[in-house]
Design a protein around this motif. Structure first.
Motif, mmCIF file in Angstrom:
data_model
loop_
_atom_site.group_PDB
_atom_site.id
_atom_site.type_symbol
_atom_site.label_atom_id
_atom_site.label_comp_id
_atom_site.label_asym_id
_atom_site.label_seq_id
_atom_site.Cartn_x
_atom_site.Cartn_y
_atom_site.Cartn_z
ATOM 1 N N ARG A 66 82.141 -6.327 -90.132
ATOM 2 C CA ARG A 66 82.851 -5.146 -90.217
ATOM 3 C C ARG A 66 82.411 -3.956 -89.465
ATOM 4 O O ARG A 66 81.124 -3.768 -89.533
ATOM 5 C CB ARG A 66 82.815 -4.849 -91.711
ATOM 6 C CG ARG A 66 84.052 -3.475 -92.006
ATOM 7 C CD ARG A 66 84.084 -3.696 -93.608
ATOM 8 N NE ARG A 66 85.446 -3.414 -93.793
ATOM 9 C CZ ARG A 66 86.321 -3.875 -94.732
ATOM 10 N NH1 ARG A 66 85.489 -4.361 -95.714
ATOM 11 N NH2 ARG A 66 87.457 -3.738 -95.091
ATOM 12 N N GLY A 67 83.284 -3.370 -89.013
ATOM 13 C CA GLY A 67 82.897 -2.130 -87.984
ATOM 14 C C GLY A 67 82.493 -2.306 -86.578
ATOM 15 O O GLY A 67 82.529 -1.476 -85.796
ATOM 16 N N THR A 68 82.419 -3.618 -86.221
ATOM 17 C CA THR A 68 82.264 -3.965 -84.664
ATOM 18 C C THR A 68 83.214 -3.524 -84.004
ATOM 19 O O THR A 68 84.424 -3.421 -84.217
ATOM 20 C CB THR A 68 81.914 -5.311 -84.567
ATOM 21 O OG1 THR A 68 80.835 -5.733 -85.378
ATOM 22 C CG2 THR A 68 81.867 -5.656 -83.072
ATOM 23 N N PRO A 69 82.951 -2.907 -82.788
ATOM 24 C CA PRO A 69 84.275 -2.476 -81.885
ATOM 25 C C PRO A 69 85.037 -3.612 -81.330
ATOM 26 O O PRO A 69 84.360 -4.553 -81.012
ATOM 27 C CB PRO A 69 83.533 -1.665 -80.496
ATOM 28 C CG PRO A 69 82.396 -1.347 -81.165
ATOM 29 C CD PRO A 69 81.899 -2.288 -82.270
ATOM 30 N N VAL A 70 86.272 -3.347 -81.426
ATOM 31 C CA VAL A 70 87.175 -4.573 -80.846
ATOM 32 C C VAL A 70 87.469 -4.151 -79.446
ATOM 33 O O VAL A 70 88.186 -2.807 -79.422
ATOM 34 C CB VAL A 70 88.541 -4.550 -81.697
ATOM 35 C CG1 VAL A 70 89.411 -5.835 -81.121
ATOM 36 C CG2 VAL A 70 88.177 -5.140 -83.215
ATOM 37 N N LEU A 71 87.314 -4.909 -78.240
ATOM 38 C CA LEU A 71 87.532 -4.456 -77.090
ATOM 39 C C LEU A 71 88.691 -5.177 -76.335
ATOM 40 O O LEU A 71 89.037 -6.456 -76.827
ATOM 41 C CB LEU A 71 86.217 -5.080 -76.143
ATOM 42 C CG LEU A 71 84.739 -4.395 -76.796
ATOM 43 C CD1 LEU A 71 83.765 -4.702 -76.008
ATOM 44 C CD2 LEU A 71 85.049 -2.901 -77.154
ATOM 45 N N ALA A 72 89.435 -4.522 -75.476
ATOM 46 C CA ALA A 72 90.369 -5.508 -74.671
ATOM 47 C C ALA A 72 89.715 -6.571 -74.252
ATOM 48 O O ALA A 72 88.754 -6.488 -73.342
ATOM 49 C CB ALA A 72 90.986 -4.376 -73.646
ATOM 50 N N SER A 73 90.406 -7.749 -73.994
ATOM 51 C CA SER A 73 90.068 -9.092 -73.366
ATOM 52 C C SER A 73 90.173 -8.828 -71.918
ATOM 53 O O SER A 73 89.312 -9.572 -71.098
ATOM 54 C CB SER A 73 90.571 -10.264 -74.236
ATOM 55 O OG SER A 73 89.939 -11.452 -73.780
ATOM 56 N N ALA A 74 91.180 -8.385 -71.547
ATOM 57 C CA ALA A 74 91.214 -8.002 -70.196
ATOM 58 C C ALA A 74 92.178 -6.811 -69.952
ATOM 59 O O ALA A 74 92.700 -6.149 -71.029
ATOM 60 C CB ALA A 74 92.122 -9.233 -69.795
ATOM 61 N N GLY A 75 92.360 -6.188 -68.896
ATOM 62 C CA GLY A 75 93.011 -5.057 -68.689
ATOM 63 C C GLY A 75 94.503 -5.169 -68.958
ATOM 64 O O GLY A 75 95.184 -6.332 -68.544
ATOM 65 N N HIS B 283 99.396 -8.216 -70.117
ATOM 66 C CA HIS B 283 98.335 -8.312 -69.017
ATOM 67 C C HIS B 283 99.299 -8.633 -67.738
ATOM 68 O O HIS B 283 98.825 -8.596 -66.785
ATOM 69 C CB HIS B 283 97.336 -9.135 -69.312
ATOM 70 C CG HIS B 283 96.559 -9.023 -70.550
ATOM 71 N ND1 HIS B 283 95.531 -8.244 -70.631
ATOM 72 C CD2 HIS B 283 96.538 -9.699 -71.644
ATOM 73 C CE1 HIS B 283 95.133 -8.097 -71.957
ATOM 74 N NE2 HIS B 283 95.664 -9.093 -72.582
ATOM 75 N N GLY B 284 100.508 -8.798 -67.926
ATOM 76 C CA GLY B 284 101.415 -9.177 -66.744
ATOM 77 C C GLY B 284 101.324 -10.626 -66.813
ATOM 78 O O GLY B 284 100.756 -11.397 -67.172
ATOM 79 N N GLY B 285 102.358 -11.230 -65.919
ATOM 80 C CA GLY B 285 102.614 -12.485 -65.609
ATOM 81 C C GLY B 285 102.892 -13.185 -67.206
ATOM 82 O O GLY B 285 102.632 -14.314 -66.989
#
Length: 268
Positions: free
Chosen positions: A67-76, A96-98
């Motif tokens: 809990r509380g860990t940052p969630v980051l974008a897996s790709a742009g 993410h396109g495509g």
């Protein structure tokens, strides 16, 4: 096409030809997905019978600090949904396109809005237990043209397991696409307006991001010391403040590296 993309394409082609894995042709053009948690963290992944697709995965920290860990974008990509639902809780969807899309569910907080452009590693929220969830975890999906795919991180497929602690993944989401470098701190670190200057707040113990480093006044406790100072946004207090690299968990005297072992760049 870069070398990593070429190698991944060759591996996929070989596995498909051998009948070892079924991957759509379009998957050859998938983004270079990374784990949606900060660089260097090692979490366990699993699916369960309640998922609509076996390729939906849940992730937790085996050390109990989920809990509380940052969630980051897996790709742009571009944020196409950021909402609170009864089942998914706080949920973010990134296009993410495509035809590729990733989904992040059950967060305690969302940090992005629809239309935001995000880079790989941009913080989307924090892990939690909202919606139809029985405990803190991150539910993650990679989708192609609306169909959930087997997840790929750092150029390899995540194997299917049905319970935690059967498979572990270490995040290589270290690209700092938005200028952030992920570090672990072993204690709450005081923040200052300038290196060694007036105290302005606190950076909480745990996984945090920093922007850059400068050489400054020594911080010493016993035989441990560090002259590097890191620019960051404080948890309590203003943004763009300074904390001593003495508080970094993984490194020694006068070292200032991110969780992947790279030197944090000098501030301009």
């Amino acid at each position: 096409m870069n070398l990593k993309r070429i190698l991944r394409s060759l591996v996929l082609t070989t596995l498909v030809a051998a009948g070892l894995i079924a991957v759509p042709t379009a998957a050859m053009a998938a983004p270079g997905f990374q784990m949606p948690i900060p660089c260097g963290l090692r979490w366990t992944t699993a699916s369960h019978s309640g998922h609509a697709s076996q390729w939906m995965i849940d992730m937790v920290d085996p050390g109990g600090h989920t809990r509380g860990t940052p969630v980051l974008a897996s790709a742009g990509g571009t944020v196409s949904a950021s909402l609170l639902s009864s089942t998914g809780g706080n949920m973010v969807v990134v296009d993410h396109g495509g035809g590729w899309q990733t989904r992040y569910l059950h967060m305690d907080r969302r940090d992005v809005a629809v239309g935001n452009t995000v880079g790989q590693g941009t913080q989307l929220g924090i892990v939690g237990s909202t919606g139809d969830s029985t405990g803190p975890h991150l539910h993650f999906e990679q989708k192609l043209n609306g169909v959930v795919q087997q997840a790929w991180f750092n150029g390899h497929a995540v194997p299917l397991t049905w319970s935690y602690n059967q498979h572990y993944e270490t995040s290589a989401n270290c690209g700092a696409g938005d200028g952030k470098f992920w570090v672990d701190t072993f204690a709450n670190a005081p923040g200052y307006s300038t290196p060694g200057g007036t105290q302005t707040g606190t950076l909480n113990k745990g996984t945090n991001y920093v922007f850059c480093r400068v050489w400054g006044p020594e911080v010493r406790v016993g035989t441990a010391f560090n002259h590097w100072w890191l620019k960051t946004d404080l948890d309590v207090g203003p943004a763009n403040q300074w904390v001593s690299a003495y508080y970094l968990s993984r490194w020694g005297n006068d070292e200032a590296k991110d969780n992947s072992g790279r030197d944090i760049p000098a501030c301009a």
